[in-house]
Design an enzyme around this catalytic site. Structure first.
Site, PDB file in Angstrom:
ATOM      1  N   SER A   1       0.824  -1.201   0.000  1.00  0.00           N
ATOM      2  CA  SER A   1       0.000   0.000   0.000  1.00  0.00           C
ATOM      3  C   SER A   1       0.863   1.259   0.000  1.00  0.00           C
ATOM      4  O   SER A   1       1.691   1.403  -0.891  1.00  0.00           O
ATOM      5  CB  SER A   1      -0.927  -0.063   1.218  1.00  0.00           C
ATOM      6  OG  SER A   1      -2.037   0.732   1.005  1.00  0.00           O
TER       7      SER A   1
ATOM      8  N   HIS B   1      -7.710  -5.042  -0.986  1.00  0.00           N
ATOM      9  CA  HIS B   1      -6.456  -4.322  -0.785  1.00  0.00           C
ATOM     10  C   HIS B   1      -5.535  -5.072   0.180  1.00  0.00           C
ATOM     11  O   HIS B   1      -5.980  -5.558   1.209  1.00  0.00           O
ATOM     12  CB  HIS B   1      -6.813  -2.959  -0.193  1.00  0.00           C
ATOM     13  CG  HIS B   1      -5.699  -1.991  -0.155  1.00  0.00           C
ATOM     14  ND1 HIS B   1      -5.080  -1.533  -1.298  1.00  0.00           N
ATOM     15  CD2 HIS B   1      -5.077  -1.387   0.883  1.00  0.00           C
ATOM     16  CE1 HIS B   1      -4.132  -0.663  -0.947  1.00  0.00           C
ATOM     17  NE2 HIS B   1      -4.117  -0.564   0.367  1.00  0.00           N
TER      18      HIS B   1
HETATM   19  C1  GCU Z   1      -5.318   5.071   1.456  1.00  0.00           C
HETATM   20  C2  GCU Z   1      -4.659   5.865   0.360  1.00  0.00           C
HETATM   21  C3  GCU Z   1      -3.844   4.975  -0.553  1.00  0.00           C
HETATM   22  C4  GCU Z   1      -2.886   4.144   0.259  1.00  0.00           C
HETATM   23  C5  GCU Z   1      -3.662   3.398   1.327  1.00  0.00           C
HETATM   24  C6  GCU Z   1      -2.817   2.601   2.330  1.00  0.00           C
HETATM   25  O1  GCU Z   1      -6.295   4.246   0.908  1.00  0.00           O
HETATM   26  O2  GCU Z   1      -5.664   6.547  -0.321  1.00  0.00           O
HETATM   27  O3  GCU Z   1      -3.154   5.749  -1.486  1.00  0.00           O
HETATM   28  O4  GCU Z   1      -2.177   3.263  -0.552  1.00  0.00           O
HETATM   29  O5  GCU Z   1      -4.379   4.318   2.123  1.00  0.00           O
HETATM   30  O6  GCU Z   1      -1.668   2.893   2.550  1.00  0.00           O
HETATM   31  O7  GCU Z   1      -3.438   1.714   2.945  1.00  0.00           O
END
Ligand code: GCU
Length: 426
Positions: free
Chosen positions: A263, A406
Site C-alpha cells: 500500500s 487491498h
Molecule cells: C489510502 C490511500 C492509498 C494508500 C492506502 C494505504 O487508501 O488513499 O493511497 O495506498 O491508504 O496505505 O493503505
C-alpha cells in the site's frame, strides 16, 4: 476500506485488515472529490515516453538511458512527486545489539541493529539469515508495525509504535497485525529483515517535528521546501540506511537484497528501488496511486485525492499538489517509476476488488515501461492482455492480481517466493 480509516492514526493497520475482508462497495466521493470506477469514463491520455529525453532526443542505448534519461527521470520525480532526499549524514551509524543468536529452532541466525539515522531519530532493524549457504539473499520488508509484531520470535526487542495523540506506545499495546511467516522464507534459502516505518517518520499530518525530516531542516526553516522530501521519501531513505548496514553484514549478500512493502509502503519500496540501485528486486503490493498505478488514468484514487488537504499531502513533496487538477501536466507518471527499476526485477501484486488502487492502471504502467526493460536486454511483461485474477505474468517484470481486496494475502507469498527464487536464488 483503508480510506475510511485514513484520518486516524491506525490507518496503516487497515491495509492488512482490508485484505482479509470482503470489499465494500466503493464510495462515489472521497474528500469531496468524485471517484470514477467506470472504464468508459477513464478518459484519453498520453503518457510521458520513458525513452524520449526532455530535449526531445530519443534514447537509443543503455548508456544514454543510464547517463542521461534515468537521472533526468529521478530528478523529475524528486521535484514533482516525492521530493529530494538528503545525503546520508556523517553522523549516521549503527549499533548491533543482538550480534547473532539462533532463532526459529536453529533454522536462522537473528541479529538486531539500531540504526542512528540523524539527530535523535533511531530505527531498529531485525535480520534473520538462514543456516547454510552464506552469504544469503534477503527480503527487506518495510512494515506498518514494530519488529516484535512481525516475526513470531519472543526474543525480538519490543519497540514502540505511534499510538493515539501522536504519542509512541509499546508495540505490544498496538494492534497485532502485519505478521510474516519468516520460517517459510528461511526454508527457501532466503533471509528476512524488517523495520518499522514509524521509526523513521510518523505517518500523520503534523508529524514533521517528530521524524527524521526535522533533523535536516535548515536554521529558520519550518517545513521542507516544495521540492523537498515528504514522508514516503523519508521512509525510502530509511530503507537505504538499512542497506548501508546490510552491506556490512557478512551473512547477507548485499547484491541480492529485495524490497517488500504494501500500500503506501508499496509506493515507498517503488521509490526506494527507483532511487537506490543497490536494491536488487522490488515486490510492491497494491501500491496504487502515487505508486505503480497510472496517474493519468482517471480510475479510483487520483492525485487530487492523494493531495487533498484532509488526506496525504505530508507523504509527498508540496509540488505534487499542483497536479491534482491538471494531471496531464505532471512531468512523470507511473510507467516512468516502473522504468526506473529496470533492468532489475519488479513484481506488482494487486487485487481484483481493490478498485481504489486501480489494479489495471498498474498493469498498464508495467506494459508501458516494457521498452526500457527491452532496451536493457530484459523482458517486460511481454503482453498487453491482463492475466486473469489468480494467475500471473512472470518475466523480469511480473504482475499478479489476487482475487480479493487491498493488501497482501498469505497466498500472495507463494507468488513472491516464486519471483524471488526465479531471480535471486543461485
Ligand atoms: C489510502 C490511500 C492509498 C494508500 C492506502 C494505504 O487508501 O488513499 O493511497 O495506498 O491508504 O496505505 O493503505
Amino acid at each position: 476500506m483503508p480510506f475510511v480509516c485514513a484520518l486516524t492514526m491506525v490507518i496503516s493497520m487497515c491495509a492488512y485488515a482490508a485484505a482479509q475482508q470482503q470489499p465494500a462497495a466503493p464510495p462515489a466521493e472521497v474528500a469531496g472529490i468524485p471517484v470514477n470506477y467506470d472504464e468508459a469514463k477513464v478518459g484519453a491520455y498520453t503518457l510521458p515516453d520513458p525513452l524520449i529525453l526532455l530535449n526531445g532526443k530519443r534514447v537509443r542505448d543503455a548508456r544514454a538511458w543510464a547517463k542521461q534519461r534515468r537521472p533526468e527521470i529521478v530528478r523529475l520525480f524528486e521535484e514533482n512527486q516525492f521530493g529530494r532526499s538528503p545525503q546520508r549524514p556523517s553522523s549516521f551509524g549503527f549499533d548491533v545489539f543482538d550480534k547473532g543468536s539462533p532463532a526459529f529452532g536453529g533454522k536462522a541466525l537473528r541479529k538486531q541493529v539500531t540504526l542512528r539515522l540523524a539527530g535523535s531519530i533511531k530505527a531498529d532493524l531485525l535480520i534473520y539469515t538462514p543456516r547454510g549457504a552464506k552469504p544469503a539473499p534477503l527480503l527487506l520488508n518495510l512494515s506498518f508495525t514494530a519488529n516484535c509484531n512481525v516475526a513470531d520470535d519472543p526474543e525480538v526487542k519490543c519497540g514502540e509504535v505511534w499510538g493515539p495523540g501522536k504519542k509512541k506506545i509499546p508495540a505490544v499495546q498496538g494492534r497485532r497485525f502485519g505478521r510474516i511467516d519468516v520460517a517459510r522464507l528461511l526454508d527457501a534459502g532466503f533471509g528476512f529483515a524488517t523495520m518499522y516505518y514509524g521509526d523513521v517518520d510518523p505517518d500523520f499530518e503534523g508529524g514533521l517535528p517528530l521524524g527524521v525530516r526535522a533533523a535536516f531542516l535548515r536554521p529558520g526553516q519550518t517545513a521542507p521546501a516544495a521540492d523537498e522530501w515528504g514522508a514516503i521519501a523519508a521512509w525510502a531513505w530509511g530503507l537505504s540506511r538499512a542497506m548501508d548496514y546490510l552491506e556490512t553484514d557478512k551473512d547477507v549478500d548485499a547484491r541480492r537484497v529485495a524490497l517488500h512493502g504494501v500500500s503506501r509502503l508499496g509506493k515507498t519500496v517503488m521509490w526506494a528501488g527507483a532511487r537506490d540501485t543497490r536494491f536488487a528486486l522490488v515486490v510492491a503490493s497494491c501500491s496504487g496511486e502515487g505508486g505503480a498505478a497510472l496517474s493519468r488514468r482517471n480510475y479510483g484514487e487520483t492525485v487530487a485525492h492523494l493531495t487533498a488537504p484532509s488526506r496525504f499531502t505530508y507523504q509527498f513533496c508540496a509540488n505534487y499538489g499542483k497536479y491534482g487538477e491538471r494531471v496531464e501536466r505532471l512531468p512523470v507518471d507511473a510507467n516512468l517509476l516502473v522504468a526506473l527499476i529496470a533492468p532489475r526485477p519488479l513484481l506488482l501484486q494487486t487485487g481484483d476488488k481493490d478498485f481504489w488502487s486501480d489494479p489495471k492502471g498498474e498493469f498498464l504502467a508495467a506494459v508501458a515501461a516494457g521498452p526500457v526493460y527491452r532496451l536493457l536486454g530484459r523482458q517486460g511483461l511481454e503482453t498487453d492482455q491482463m492475466p486473469a485474477p489468480g494467475t500471473g505474468v512472470y518475466h523480469t517484470l511480473g504482475y499478479f492480481e489476487h482475487e480479493g481486496g487491498h493488501g497482501a494475502l498469505p497466498s500472495d507469498w507463494d507468488e513472491y517466493l516464486r519471483f524471488l527464487k526465479m531471480h535471486l536464488a543461485r
